[in-house]
Design a protein around this motif. Structure first.
Motif, PDB file in Angstrom:
ATOM      1  N   ASP A 119      58.261  81.379  98.090  1.00 47.68           N
ATOM      2  CA  ASP A 119      58.249  81.944  96.739  1.00 47.68           C
ATOM      3  C   ASP A 119      58.699  80.952  95.674  1.00 47.68           C
ATOM      4  OD1 ASP A 119      57.417  84.314  97.833  1.00 47.68           O
ATOM      5  OD2 ASP A 119      59.411  85.237  97.853  1.00 47.68           O
ATOM      6  N   ARG A 120      59.749  80.175  95.960  1.00 50.69           N
ATOM      7  CA  ARG A 120      60.348  79.351  94.911  1.00 50.69           C
ATOM      8  C   ARG A 120      60.109  77.859  95.099  1.00 50.69           C
ATOM      9  NH1 ARG A 120      66.422  80.961  94.002  1.00 50.69           N
ATOM     10  NH2 ARG A 120      66.005  79.717  92.109  1.00 50.69           N
ATOM     11  N   GLY A 121      59.853  77.431  96.340  1.00 50.28           N
ATOM     12  CA  GLY A 121      59.581  76.015  96.573  1.00 50.28           C
ATOM     13  C   GLY A 121      58.142  75.639  96.294  1.00 50.28           C
ATOM     14  N   TRP A 122      57.283  76.638  96.192  1.00 46.58           N
ATOM     15  CA  TRP A 122      55.865  76.413  95.904  1.00 46.58           C
ATOM     16  C   TRP A 122      55.630  76.459  94.401  1.00 46.58           C
ATOM     17  CZ3 TRP A 122      51.476  74.825  98.116  1.00 46.58           C
ATOM     18  CH2 TRP A 122      50.260  75.106  97.486  1.00 46.58           C
ATOM     19  N   ASN A 123      54.935  75.445  93.893  1.00 43.92           N
ATOM     20  CA  ASN A 123      54.613  75.392  92.468  1.00 43.92           C
ATOM     21  C   ASN A 123      53.118  75.636  92.306  1.00 43.92           C
ATOM     22  OD1 ASN A 123      53.700  73.907  89.890  1.00 43.92           O
ATOM     23  ND2 ASN A 123      55.940  73.951  89.654  1.00 43.92           N
ATOM     24  N   GLY A 124      52.785  76.792  91.716  1.00 40.46           N
ATOM     25  CA  GLY A 124      51.377  77.158  91.586  1.00 40.46           C
ATOM     26  C   GLY A 124      50.600  76.214  90.701  1.00 40.46           C
ATOM     27  N   LYS A 125      51.249  75.669  89.691  1.00 43.06           N
ATOM     28  CA  LYS A 125      50.559  74.740  88.787  1.00 43.06           C
ATOM     29  C   LYS A 125      50.166  73.462  89.519  1.00 43.06           C
ATOM     30  CE  LYS A 125      52.541  74.167  84.853  1.00 43.06           C
ATOM     31  NZ  LYS A 125      53.483  73.692  83.801  1.00 43.06           N
ATOM     32  N   ARG A 126      51.070  72.958  90.390  1.00 41.09           N
ATOM     33  CA  ARG A 126      50.792  71.721  91.138  1.00 41.09           C
ATOM     34  C   ARG A 126      50.050  71.998  92.440  1.00 41.09           C
ATOM     35  NH1 ARG A 126      53.547  67.151  90.285  1.00 41.09           N
ATOM     36  NH2 ARG A 126      51.758  66.364  91.458  1.00 41.09           N
ATOM     37  N   HIS A 127      49.983  73.270  92.856  1.00 38.58           N
ATOM     38  CA  HIS A 127      49.426  73.615  94.164  1.00 38.58           C
ATOM     39  C   HIS A 127      50.120  72.800  95.252  1.00 38.58           C
ATOM     40  CE1 HIS A 127      46.263  75.995  92.336  1.00 38.58           C
ATOM     41  NE2 HIS A 127      46.022  74.989  91.520  1.00 38.58           N
ATOM     42  N   ALA A 128      51.452  72.810  95.194  1.00 35.82           N
ATOM     43  CA  ALA A 128      52.229  71.983  96.122  1.00 35.82           C
ATOM     44  C   ALA A 128      53.649  72.511  96.228  1.00 35.82           C
ATOM     45  CB  ALA A 128      52.260  70.537  95.639  1.00 35.82           C
ATOM     46  N   PHE A 129      54.273  72.227  97.375  1.00 35.15           N
ATOM     47  CA  PHE A 129      55.709  72.411  97.499  1.00 35.15           C
ATOM     48  C   PHE A 129      56.388  71.259  96.763  1.00 35.15           C
ATOM     49  CE2 PHE A 129      54.076  74.787 101.125  1.00 35.15           C
ATOM     50  CZ  PHE A 129      54.793  75.976 100.995  1.00 35.15           C
ATOM     51  N   VAL A 130      57.447  71.576  96.023  1.00 34.68           N
ATOM     52  CA  VAL A 130      58.043  70.583  95.124  1.00 34.68           C
ATOM     53  C   VAL A 130      59.476  70.272  95.523  1.00 34.68           C
ATOM     54  CG1 VAL A 130      56.540  71.085  93.161  1.00 34.68           C
ATOM     55  CG2 VAL A 130      58.615  72.471  93.538  1.00 34.68           C
ATOM     56  N   GLN A 131      60.054  69.288  94.830  1.00 36.67           N
ATOM     57  CA  GLN A 131      61.364  68.752  95.201  1.00 36.67           C
ATOM     58  C   GLN A 131      62.465  69.804  95.162  1.00 36.67           C
ATOM     59  OE1 GLN A 131      63.589  66.073  92.441  1.00 36.67           O
ATOM     60  NE2 GLN A 131      63.425  64.566  94.111  1.00 36.67           N
ATOM     61  N   HIS A 132      62.568  70.540  94.090  1.00 40.91           N
ATOM     62  CA  HIS A 132      63.531  71.640  94.017  1.00 40.91           C
ATOM     63  C   HIS A 132      62.939  72.753  93.168  1.00 40.91           C
ATOM     64  CE1 HIS A 132      64.891  70.560  89.920  1.00 40.91           C
ATOM     65  NE2 HIS A 132      64.977  69.305  90.333  1.00 40.91           N
ATOM     66  N   TYR A 133      63.641  73.864  93.093  1.00 37.99           N
ATOM     67  CA  TYR A 133      63.059  75.084  92.538  1.00 37.99           C
ATOM     68  C   TYR A 133      62.815  75.023  91.032  1.00 37.99           C
ATOM     69  CZ  TYR A 133      64.306  77.252  97.028  1.00 37.99           C
ATOM     70  OH  TYR A 133      64.419  77.573  98.365  1.00 37.99           O
ATOM     71  N   ASP A 134      63.430  74.068  90.340  1.00 41.34           N
ATOM     72  CA  ASP A 134      63.307  74.006  88.883  1.00 41.34           C
ATOM     73  C   ASP A 134      62.541  72.788  88.419  1.00 41.34           C
ATOM     74  OD1 ASP A 134      64.837  76.380  88.467  1.00 41.34           O
ATOM     75  OD2 ASP A 134      66.663  75.222  88.875  1.00 41.34           O
ATOM     76  N   THR A 135      61.594  72.326  89.204  1.00 42.68           N
ATOM     77  CA  THR A 135      60.812  71.161  88.825  1.00 42.68           C
ATOM     78  C   THR A 135      59.391  71.303  89.330  1.00 42.68           C
ATOM     79  OG1 THR A 135      60.750  68.722  88.906  1.00 42.68           O
ATOM     80  CG2 THR A 135      61.324  69.853  90.935  1.00 42.68           C
TER      81      THR A 135
END
Length: 617
Positions: A463-479
């Motif tokens: 839910d929070r590690g996935w960034n829909g805009k980047r279509h990727a799992f990201v470094q932390h929840y606020d980036t």
């Protein structure tokens, strides 16, 4: 002597309790003794004037054309520096006698042998010890024509040679000059002694070196490595590089406890002139756990089990002062205090100050270590009996209440705590592996609670590690910045290596972090880490990228990336931490992280290539 040779221009020798770097011109410019994390005796790598060194090399006129080549004897840690001149060909052979015992030693011998194989060559020895990182003074005694002892505050250095030694008038240095014909050899034995001050002078370095004693020591060293390597199961395509990496991991392991260190050095910069200069001579739970996984996979189960015993002892030792079950790093004997100090009398490698001894990151919270610890322990059939299991289970019980916290993350950033996705991923691993062990071996456990925690972590990452805009799992929840640490996602079983969300993440990493197959950890400009300057591509991540590509079925891309990375190894197959913008090696050297990842990448690529060949693709 090159005041500051390139970081990559070195080979490593060691005896499984300490290690020395030998530059390609025959200079020992780094040696800490009696342990990896002891103060240095030679450290000209960090200050060419104050650090101290020992050079043994062909003594030729500057007008003569001399070729120099450094190599390891195959499948050993015996290092040869060869000097090729019109008048002859000579070698300096460096080695230390491995001591695999469980007893720490206060005496260590670095043996240097000069020999001529063709013609006639002159040699020069210059030894300039500088104790305690160059901070302490010393006295000396000229015992006889071939023997001098230097007395430091806590350590003595006894230099014995088969040629006459000249002690310089100030008593700080010594030198010797000699000429050898084809077939002749001369030996220099450096013996450090850190035993009781009342007995050091009595023991000195032992009997003078002879051809017979040096030959016996050489044979014992060579035979040790050849025997140790018999346990290797590797039969793949990259035997030489995998074997060299395995030997390097062994050299970086403290035999009395089985604890691997992250690197042999401290203070080598991630950027020339920058401040990212850390002390890596300690045992990180993360690095060590992944190192023993690589060795265990190759077949070195005894080494893996020795580390697991050390890790279980850390769990048995009880909670840290901060209330955490584990500290992220320890000294090789398990001591948790790693106070960081700046050695401002040293100018640093090519003036890359500050030079730090100790590591303040030891006090950081990095929740991923519980996953790596569980990852290492889960591979063992024996958890140390029921007491070992109870200690481990108590940590997992604790983690169910403490996993959902910001931390400093895997890269030990000093820019504030975040909800790092990788940290959450590895807490999921901790719960998952603990549940498997309890189930398979019918161990007492609060499985319902552990399963609830595992599933909650999983959902949070999705839910929070996935960034829909980047279509990727990201470094932390606020980036929206991606991070190469997540290349471990498929390896630990969180996602399948061909899962669409994972392939999309891999593509995002390729766009943001990959430069001609070399991989950055993250983008510090987009995700500030609290430090000035930049860094190179991170070798661990480059090899993790190879593994991820191979498992994803992108074999052509994976093999290209792997072959490309191997071209950045130094002349004897060693890697530092990073590759700089001009292809130079940067950071502490050699680094265990890099070599364990090379092994894992080779194993994965071999397996996937074999599978493709069997399918006729």
């Amino acid at each position: 002597m090159n005041a500051y040779p390139p970081i990559a221009d070195h080979g490593l020798v060691g005896d499984l309790q300490t290690a020395a770097l030998v530059a390609a011109d025959g200079t020992v410019d780094w040696w800490c003794t009696p342990r990896f994390d002891s103060p240095s005796m030679f450290a000209s790598l960090l200050d060419s004037d104050r650090g101290g060194h020992c050079r043994l090399a062909a003594d030729l006129d500057e007008t003569e054309e001399v070729g120099v080549r450094q190599l390891y004897l195959t499948d050993t840690a015996v290092l040869v520096t060869r000097f090729m001149a019109p008048g002859g060909v000579g070698e300096v052979v460096d080695f230390m006698e491995p001591d695999p015992s469980s007893t720490p030693s206060t005496r260590h011998r670095l043996i240097r042998v000069a020999r001529v194989v063709r013609g006639r060559l002159p040699f020069e020895l210059l030894c300039r010890p500088r104790f305690d990182y160059g901070r302490a003074s010393h006295t000396s005694r000229h015992l006889d024509d071939g023997s001098v002892v230097f007395h430091g505050p806590d350590t003595d250095l006894h230099v014995q040679a088969t040629a006459p030694i000249v002690l310089h008038p100030d008593g700080h240095d010594l030198s010797a000059r000699f000429t050898l014909d084809a077939g002749e050899l001369a030996a220099v034995v450096l013996t450090s002694d850190s035993g009781d001050a009342g007995t050091r002078g009595e023991r000195l370095g032992g009997p003078p070196p002879t051809v017979e004693s040096i030959t016996a020591a050489f044979d014992a060293c060579r035979d040790f490595w050849l025997t140790w390597l018999r346990a290797s199961r590797y039969r793949g395509r990259w035997h030489e590089m995998v074997t060299r990496s395995a030997i390097t991991l062994k050299l970086l392991t403290y035999a009395p406890t089985g604890a691997p260190i992250a690197a042999a050095t401290m203070g080598l910069p991630e950027q020339i002139g920058g401040e990212r200069n850390w002390d890596y001579r300690y045992t990180w739970v993360r690095d060590a756990s992944l190192s023993v996984h690589a060795l265990s996979t190759l077949g070195f189960t005894r080494d893996a089990n020795a580390y697991r015993r050390w890790l279980r002892e850390r769990l048995d030792a009880g909670w840290t002062a901060s209330g955490e079950p584990l500290q992220i790093m320890y000294r090789v004997d398990g001591e948790p205090h790693l106070t960081e100090e700046i050695l401002d009398h040293l100018e640093g490698y090519r003036r890359s100050a500050p030079v730090r001894a100790g590591n303040a990151a030891a006090d950081q919270i990095q929740l991923d270590i519980y996953g790596e610890a569980a990852y290492a322990l889960a591979e063992a059939k024996d958890m140390g009996g029921i007491r070992g299991w109870n200690a481990f289970a108590a940590v997992i019980d604790w983690l169910t209440d403490h996993w959902d916290r910001p931390d400093e993350g895997i890269w030990e950033t000093r820019g504030g705590r975040q909800n790092f996705t990788y940290s959450r991923l590895m807490t999921w691993v901790a719960f998952d592996r603990a549940i498997r062990i309890a189930t398979v071996y019918s161990r007492p456990a609060d499985l319902t609670r552990w399963q609830t925690a595992r599933d909650t972590v999983f959902r949070q990452i999705i839910d929070r590690g996935w960034n829909g805009k980047r279509h990727a799992f990201v470094q932390h929840y606020d980036t929206d910045v991606v991070d190469a640490s997540l290349l471990l996602m498929p390896r630990v079983g969180f996602l399948a290596p061909t899962d669409p969300d994972w392939l999309s993440t891999l593509d995002a990493m390729n766009d943001e972090l990959v430069s001609d197959s070399l991989v950055y950890r993250y983008n510090p400009a987009a995700s500030p880490d609290g430090l000035r300057g930049s860094e190179g591509t991170f070798n661990l991540c480059s090899f993790l990228y190879v593994q991820a590509l191979a498992r994803a079925g992108r074999l052509d891309q994976a093999r290209y990336a792997f072959d490309k990375m191997l071209t950045y190894a130094n002349h004897v197959g060693l890697f530092a931490e990073e590759i700089g913008p001009s292809g130079e090696q940067l950071g502490n050297f050699p680094q265990a992280f890099t070599h364990l990842a090379l092994i894992d990448a080779a194993l994965a690529l071999d397996e996937e290539l074999d599978r493709a060949e069997n399918l006729g693709r």
